[in-house]
Each structure stands twice: as C-alpha cells, then as structure tokens.
Write an enzyme that holds these catalytic residues in place. Sequence first.
Site, PDB file in Angstrom:
ATOM      1  N   GLY A  86       0.829  -1.186   0.000  1.00  0.00           N
ATOM      2  CA  GLY A  86       0.000   0.000   0.000  1.00  0.00           C
ATOM      3  C   GLY A  86       0.873   1.249   0.000  1.00  0.00           C
ATOM      4  O   GLY A  86       2.100   1.181   0.121  1.00  0.00           O
ATOM      5  N   GLY A 107       7.074  -3.125   4.975  1.00  0.00           N
ATOM      6  CA  GLY A 107       7.165  -2.668   6.361  1.00  0.00           C
ATOM      7  C   GLY A 107       7.479  -1.202   6.498  1.00  0.00           C
ATOM      8  O   GLY A 107       6.717  -0.353   6.039  1.00  0.00           O
ATOM      9  N   ALA A 167      10.546   2.174   6.747  1.00  0.00           N
ATOM     10  CA  ALA A 167      11.852   2.704   6.337  1.00  0.00           C
ATOM     11  C   ALA A 167      12.150   3.939   7.184  1.00  0.00           C
ATOM     12  O   ALA A 167      11.509   4.978   7.029  1.00  0.00           O
ATOM     13  CB  ALA A 167      11.853   3.051   4.855  1.00  0.00           C
ATOM     14  N   CYS A 213       5.585   9.937  -0.634  1.00  0.00           N
ATOM     15  CA  CYS A 213       4.287   9.416  -0.204  1.00  0.00           C
ATOM     16  C   CYS A 213       3.126  10.231  -0.758  1.00  0.00           C
ATOM     17  O   CYS A 213       2.031  10.249  -0.192  1.00  0.00           O
ATOM     18  CB  CYS A 213       4.218   9.326   1.310  1.00  0.00           C
ATOM     19  SG  CYS A 213       5.540   8.301   1.993  1.00  0.00           S
TER      20      CYS A 213
END
Length: 216
Positions: free
Chosen positions: A79, A163, A165, A181
């Site tokens: 996602g 996961g 970062a 993002c």
Amino acid sequence: MKTENWGSVAYAEAWNRQTERFDAMVEAKRTGGSYENSLIFVEHPHVYTLGKSGKDTNMLLGEAQLKAMGATLYHIDRGGDITYHGPGQLVCYPILNLEDYHLGLKEYIRTLEEAVIRVCASYGVEAGRVKGATGVWLATGTPHERKICAIGVRSSHFVTMHGLALNVNTDLHYFGYIHPCGFMDKGVTSLQKELGREVSMEEVMKRLSNELSALL
C-alpha cells in the site's frame, strides 16, 4: 520471532526473498505446516518504490535521469505511494502472522509507528502521527511537519510483508526527486539531521528490534 540482518541488498533481491517467505507462511497456514515469524533488517542501494495506490506523476525523473544517478524505480505490491530507499536508511520487513499477535492490519500499522516513535524518543527526538498520513512525523500540527519514517505493508490471510523505512543517516537530497508518499507540502528528515551527528545503524536496529518485540 527471529531477527535477521541482511545487510545491504539490492531491492529486487530483497523483494524476491521476502515474497518467498511470505508465500511459504501463507501456504503453511493453509496446510497446517510450521513457519517462523521474522523481523528482517536491510539497507538498499538507491531505489524508488511506487505502491499500488501511487501515482507515476509523483516520480519527477525520467528513466534516463534515474539511470544517470544510479537509481532504479519499482512498481510494487504494498500500500501507499512513492518513497525512496538508500544507504543510511534502516528498512525493516516483518514477515508475521498477525493472528499470532491478535492484531488487525490497522492495529499492526499503529504498532510499527509506535515502535519508531519510541526509538526516536530514546534519542531525545519527539515524534508522532499525522491524521490521514501513515508513518512517523516530527513537528506534527505545525507548518514544519516532516517525515522521518515511511510505512507501507502488504497483508494477505493475516500474513504481512514490506514494512517501514526509518531515515537514520540518509542522504535526504534523493527525496527531492519525488513527492514523498504523494505529499507536495511536507518535508523529510533523519535522525542525523535532527541530532546533528551520524547515528550508529547497528544501535538503531537494536533499539527498533527491542521496541517491536516488546510491543508485539
């Protein structure tokens, strides 16, 4: 739960190794076989990854420009939108059966965020969450909001991969070639930038591993 440090690994190789673990765990759950939950830590050479809901327009460079700077771009199955991975950034890939920890996906993501918030606090850096924006941020609720950790996961049959970062000693210039993002109005930061000194990757990995283990 086993903790592994893969060191510096090319993104494609790490993605393949993750996927093998993920598929094996899903199959083990289906057939009643044995499996092991694991926390995998890794660093990547310069790479950009674009999640399922990401927009190509958030990558500001073309293929030739990426190649010239020694970076690559992957469209991946987590996602979230676009982010950068590179040297000095601590990446953690938990391959977990969430049912072993009585967690739903939203609770799991909040657990990842909480572990990073606690690690930041252990260095005297106050971090938190921003409503509607997954990850860990500094100066929340102010015009100076900046992201220190990106989070994006894939989950199927309550098994997770991908996961978080965490920017430790990351060269933040590489974020200048994307809208991190998907945000065009927020900055990025690192522990090194906030503390004004280089931080031990080994030390951060240990602290993050301890916090994740305690919370899970």
